[in-house]
Design a protein around this motif. Structure first.
Motif, mmCIF file in Angstrom:
data_model
loop_
_atom_site.group_PDB
_atom_site.id
_atom_site.type_symbol
_atom_site.label_atom_id
_atom_site.label_comp_id
_atom_site.label_asym_id
_atom_site.label_seq_id
_atom_site.Cartn_x
_atom_site.Cartn_y
_atom_site.Cartn_z
ATOM 1 N N PRO A 180 -3.425 -0.506 23.990
ATOM 2 C CA PRO A 180 -2.697 -1.721 23.609
ATOM 3 C C PRO A 180 -1.207 -1.620 23.915
ATOM 4 C CG PRO A 180 -4.115 -0.978 21.836
ATOM 5 C CD PRO A 180 -4.121 0.092 22.874
ATOM 6 N N GLY A 181 -0.624 -2.751 24.297
ATOM 7 C CA GLY A 181 0.813 -2.820 24.514
ATOM 8 C C GLY A 181 1.233 -2.649 25.951
ATOM 9 N N SER A 182 0.298 -2.380 26.857
ATOM 10 C CA SER A 182 0.663 -2.209 28.264
ATOM 11 C C SER A 182 -0.475 -2.681 29.160
ATOM 12 C CB SER A 182 0.978 -0.744 28.562
ATOM 13 O OG SER A 182 -0.145 0.049 28.268
ATOM 14 N N VAL A 183 -0.095 -3.191 30.315
ATOM 15 C CA VAL A 183 -1.076 -3.682 31.282
ATOM 16 C C VAL A 183 -0.583 -3.334 32.679
ATOM 17 C CG1 VAL A 183 -2.066 -5.771 32.311
ATOM 18 C CG2 VAL A 183 -1.865 -5.600 29.856
ATOM 19 N N GLN B 203 -2.407 5.946 18.963
ATOM 20 C CA GLN B 203 -0.950 5.879 18.823
ATOM 21 C C GLN B 203 -0.418 4.515 19.239
ATOM 22 O OE1 GLN B 203 0.851 9.153 20.907
ATOM 23 N NE2 GLN B 203 -0.410 10.663 19.847
ATOM 24 N N SER B 204 -0.894 4.009 20.371
ATOM 25 C CA SER B 204 -0.410 2.708 20.835
ATOM 26 C C SER B 204 -0.934 1.577 19.956
ATOM 27 C CB SER B 204 -0.790 2.478 22.292
ATOM 28 O OG SER B 204 -2.184 2.449 22.445
ATOM 29 N N ALA B 205 -2.144 1.714 19.433
ATOM 30 C CA ALA B 205 -2.673 0.693 18.527
ATOM 31 C C ALA B 205 -1.828 0.612 17.258
ATOM 32 C CB ALA B 205 -4.128 0.991 18.188
ATOM 33 N N LEU B 206 -1.397 1.746 16.749
ATOM 34 C CA LEU B 206 -0.539 1.743 15.558
ATOM 35 C C LEU B 206 0.804 1.069 15.850
ATOM 36 C CD1 LEU B 206 -1.224 5.274 14.054
ATOM 37 C CD2 LEU B 206 -1.895 3.060 13.116
ATOM 38 N N LEU B 207 1.376 1.323 17.022
ATOM 39 C CA LEU B 207 2.646 0.684 17.375
ATOM 40 C C LEU B 207 2.487 -0.830 17.490
ATOM 41 C CD1 LEU B 207 4.039 3.176 20.040
ATOM 42 C CD2 LEU B 207 4.868 2.806 17.722
ATOM 43 N N VAL B 208 1.408 -1.283 18.101
ATOM 44 C CA VAL B 208 1.182 -2.719 18.248
ATOM 45 C C VAL B 208 0.921 -3.347 16.881
ATOM 46 C CG1 VAL B 208 -0.380 -4.451 19.230
ATOM 47 C CG2 VAL B 208 0.413 -2.561 20.637
ATOM 48 N N ILE C 90 -7.605 12.917 25.093
ATOM 49 C CA ILE C 90 -6.236 12.444 25.333
ATOM 50 C C ILE C 90 -6.198 10.925 25.275
ATOM 51 C CG2 ILE C 90 -4.439 12.224 27.102
ATOM 52 C CD1 ILE C 90 -5.097 15.118 27.918
ATOM 53 N N PHE C 91 -7.196 10.277 25.888
ATOM 54 C CA PHE C 91 -7.242 8.816 25.859
ATOM 55 C C PHE C 91 -7.382 8.304 24.430
ATOM 56 C CE2 PHE C 91 -9.991 5.037 25.696
ATOM 57 C CZ PHE C 91 -9.056 4.109 26.137
ATOM 58 N N ILE C 92 -8.259 8.904 23.647
ATOM 59 C CA ILE C 92 -8.452 8.461 22.262
ATOM 60 C C ILE C 92 -7.159 8.628 21.462
ATOM 61 C CG2 ILE C 92 -9.651 9.003 20.105
ATOM 62 C CD1 ILE C 92 -12.146 9.595 21.847
ATOM 63 N N SER C 93 -6.464 9.742 21.665
ATOM 64 C CA SER C 93 -5.204 9.975 20.972
ATOM 65 C C SER C 93 -4.173 8.915 21.354
ATOM 66 C CB SER C 93 -4.686 11.366 21.318
ATOM 67 O OG SER C 93 -3.373 11.540 20.890
ATOM 68 N N GLU C 94 -4.010 8.658 22.642
ATOM 69 C CA GLU C 94 -3.054 7.651 23.101
ATOM 70 C C GLU C 94 -3.451 6.250 22.637
ATOM 71 O OE1 GLU C 94 -0.129 8.191 24.659
ATOM 72 O OE2 GLU C 94 -0.533 10.330 24.493
ATOM 73 N N LEU C 95 -4.748 5.981 22.584
ATOM 74 C CA LEU C 95 -5.242 4.684 22.127
ATOM 75 C C LEU C 95 -4.837 4.440 20.679
ATOM 76 C CD1 LEU C 95 -7.116 2.193 22.670
ATOM 77 C CD2 LEU C 95 -8.951 3.588 21.738
#
Length: 161
Positions: A116-119, A72-77, A65-70
């Motif tokens: 990426p994109g959130s902290v 997806q968010s990397a592509l958005l950034v 799940i983490f790899i998938s979200e990583l």
């Protein structure tokens, strides 16, 4: 659960000794480990706990799940970086979590910060509210909340068997 794993290791070493080979081989140990998995699975109800490989399954599920979200968010950034005009509206929002223990809260904060994109800027003293900075709060707040929900559910599956 550690007792089941240790019993499985003991069965694997016992298998190696009873095979009476001239040298120790990984293949013999692995075969004994697989036999041990079957034996421990058949005996796990006597331990009063779930079979220990269930937790391993949920850990692998959390990692996937983490790899998938990583990704997806990397592509958005990357989409924001490559675009000609910068059209982001960063912001901060709060998120109340259902997680209780320090380990669970820390894991959720680290998983979200690594994407990426959130902290995660701060966690409340009670440990149940996150203050999160998002790259583009208007467009991606709902996506972030969905990601947090997925992470929470997976973390609870790992820790609360």
């Amino acid at each position: 659960m550690p007792a089941q794993f240790l019993l499985n290791l003991f069965i694997a070493f016992l298998w190696m000794v009873l095979r009476d080979e001239d040298e120790l081989r990984f293949s013999t140990f692995f075969t004994g480990f697989l036999a041990g998995i079957v034996i421990v699975f058949l005996m796990h109800r006597f331990f009063g706990q779930q079979f220990y490989l269930h937790r391993f399954y949920y850990v692998v599920k959390l990692i996937l799940i983490f790899i998938s979200e990583l990704f997806q968010s990397a592509l958005l950034v990357m989409k924001h970086i490559v675009s000609r005009e910068i059209d982001v509206k960063p912001g901060i929002f709060s998120y109340e979590t259902q997680l209780k223990t320090d380990w669970e809260v820390t894991t959720l904060a680290m998983l979200l910060t690594l994407t990426p994109g959130s902290v995660v800027m701060e966690v409340s003293p009670q440990g149940n509210v996150f203050y999160i900075h998002a790259l583009d709060i208007e467009r991606y707040k709902d996506t972030l909340i969905r990601s947090l929900g997925k992470f929470e559910k997976a973390i609870m599956e790992v820790t609360r068997l």
